[in-house]
Design an enzyme around this catalytic site. Structure first.
Site, short mmCIF file in Angstrom:
data_model
loop_
_atom_site.label_atom_id
_atom_site.label_comp_id
_atom_site.label_asym_id
_atom_site.label_seq_id
_atom_site.Cartn_x
_atom_site.Cartn_y
_atom_site.Cartn_z
N THR A 166 0.88 -1.16 0.00
CA THR A 166 0.00 0.00 0.00
C THR A 166 0.92 1.21 0.00
O THR A 166 2.03 1.12 0.51
CB THR A 166 -0.89 0.02 1.27
N ARG A 211 -13.12 -7.71 -2.86
CA ARG A 211 -12.59 -7.46 -1.52
C ARG A 211 -12.07 -6.03 -1.42
O ARG A 211 -11.40 -5.53 -2.31
CB ARG A 211 -11.45 -8.44 -1.22
N GLY A 266 -10.06 -3.45 1.35
CA GLY A 266 -9.31 -3.38 2.60
C GLY A 266 -9.52 -2.07 3.33
O GLY A 266 -10.52 -1.37 3.14
N ASP A 267 -8.55 -1.72 4.16
CA ASP A 267 -8.70 -0.55 5.03
C ASP A 267 -8.39 0.77 4.33
O ASP A 267 -8.83 1.83 4.77
CB ASP A 267 -7.81 -0.69 6.25
N GLY A 325 -1.05 -2.60 5.86
CA GLY A 325 -0.98 -3.86 6.58
C GLY A 325 -2.15 -4.75 6.28
O GLY A 325 -2.79 -4.64 5.24
N GLY A 343 -5.43 -5.44 6.13
CA GLY A 343 -6.55 -4.50 6.15
C GLY A 343 -7.73 -4.90 6.98
O GLY A 343 -8.37 -4.05 7.61
#
Length: 325
Positions: free
Chosen positions: A187, A215, A217-218, A239, A241
């Site tokens: 990221t 999907r 993630g964060d 990281g 997520g």
């Protein structure tokens, strides 16, 4: 566990990351490490130039992340990883600490710079997060630059997917994929404090190699992978997520400054440590309203760097002294 922090600076500050979970120390060649240092330095230089000219923190983080998205070494934009279906789905977010405006996109492929798509959502729509085909239509309407799928293809990312798929065919866990590129927490992100005292954050990613299509993630989730508030700090995370989402990691750092009175270094280190204890491998970069920066991680390493008012570019990969430029 490793962390780095500068003292508060009366001027500007910028910190960037290019992903966490690097190859073990000694497994990466000197030449390849130099490429990562160079990529981080380019992002810091373009962001520094914005801030040195009294530009805004928002413009600085946007410029820095664009530079990282354009570099195929990093898992964002041009170097995005592949899903289990062999497609690419990118996520990005920006947040302005002045008024907590935010914009994000998820599950897109086409806009050359996803972070510019996220900023367009913030500045030219009444929404915070747009996804998929609707996000792409919005980006076309805004006149953003698009690239074909060949632009985003890199052989290293394609081979990383093949490695993961082969392990799955053999019944082996993704997490044991060794020192290859397959499981790196790729990221990119940037946080900044400008001379006017405003903070901002931006994050962009291709996600996880071999992830299920759809999907997210964060990174594009405000408060999880991206957060900025002039009353406390700006944070960009990298990281695992799912864990960062569950713990609202970026907001948690800011909350500890506001409600516990912790320093940025204390809050960032404690949050990253807590994430690690529940399997949340990764790290973050953060800058507070006074210009202090923190860059902690809980894994093998994190591509990272920062620059403050002295103008010196500092980059690192492992728990090691920073290289200066």
């Amino acid at each position: 566990m490793a962390a780095s922090s500068s003292n508060a600076s009366p001027g500007f500050a910028l910190a960037v990351h290019g992903g966490a979970g690097t190859s073990r120390r000694g497994a990466m060649s000197v030449a390849r490490a130099a490429l990562y240092h160079a990529g981080l330095s380019r992002a810091l230089i373009v962001g520094r130039d914005v801030l040195a000219a009294d530009g805004s923190a928002l413009d600085a983080v946007t410029a820095a992340v664009v530079a990282l998205e354009d570099d195929p070494l990093f898992n964002a934009g041009r170097g995005a990883v592949f899903t289990s279906a062999g497609t690419q789905e990118m996520d990005a977010a920006v947040m302005d600490g002045r008024d907590k405006r935010a914009g994000a996109v998820a599950g897109i492929c086409g806009p050359k710079n996803p972070v510019l798509a996220a900023r367009a959502v913030m500045e030219h729509s009444p929404h915070v997060l747009l996804i998929g085909e609707g996000a792409l239509a919005f980006c076309h309407a805004q006149g953003l630059a698009f690239a074909d799928r060949e632009y985003f293809y890199t052989e290293a990312r394609w081979q990383a997917l093949q490695q993961i798929l082969e392990r799955r065919r053999r019944g082996l866990a993704d997490e044991d994929a060794g020192d290859g590129e397959a499981r790196r927490h790729g990221t990119v992100g940037a946080v900044a404090r400008d001379r006017a005292g405003n903070v901002a954050a931006a994050t962009s990613t291709g996600g996880m190699t071999g992830k299920l299509p759809g999907r997210v993630g964060d990174s594009p989730i405000i408060g999880a992978g991206t957060y900025a508030d002039n009353a406390s700090c700006a944070v960009s995370a990298t990281g695992h997520g799912e864990v960062f989402i569950r713990f609202a990691a970026a907001h948690e750092v800011a909350a500890r400054l506001r409600h516990r009175g912790q320093s940025l270094a204390e809050a960032a280190l404690e949050v990253v440590g807590a994430l690690g204890r529940v399997g949340g491998s990764g790290g973050l970069v953060a800058v507070d309203r006074d210009g202090a920066v923190a860059l902690p991680f809980n894994c093998s390493g994190m591509y990272r760097g920062y620059v403050t008012g002295d103008g010196i570019i500092r980059t690192a990969i492992y728990d090691e002294p920073y290289r200066s430029l």
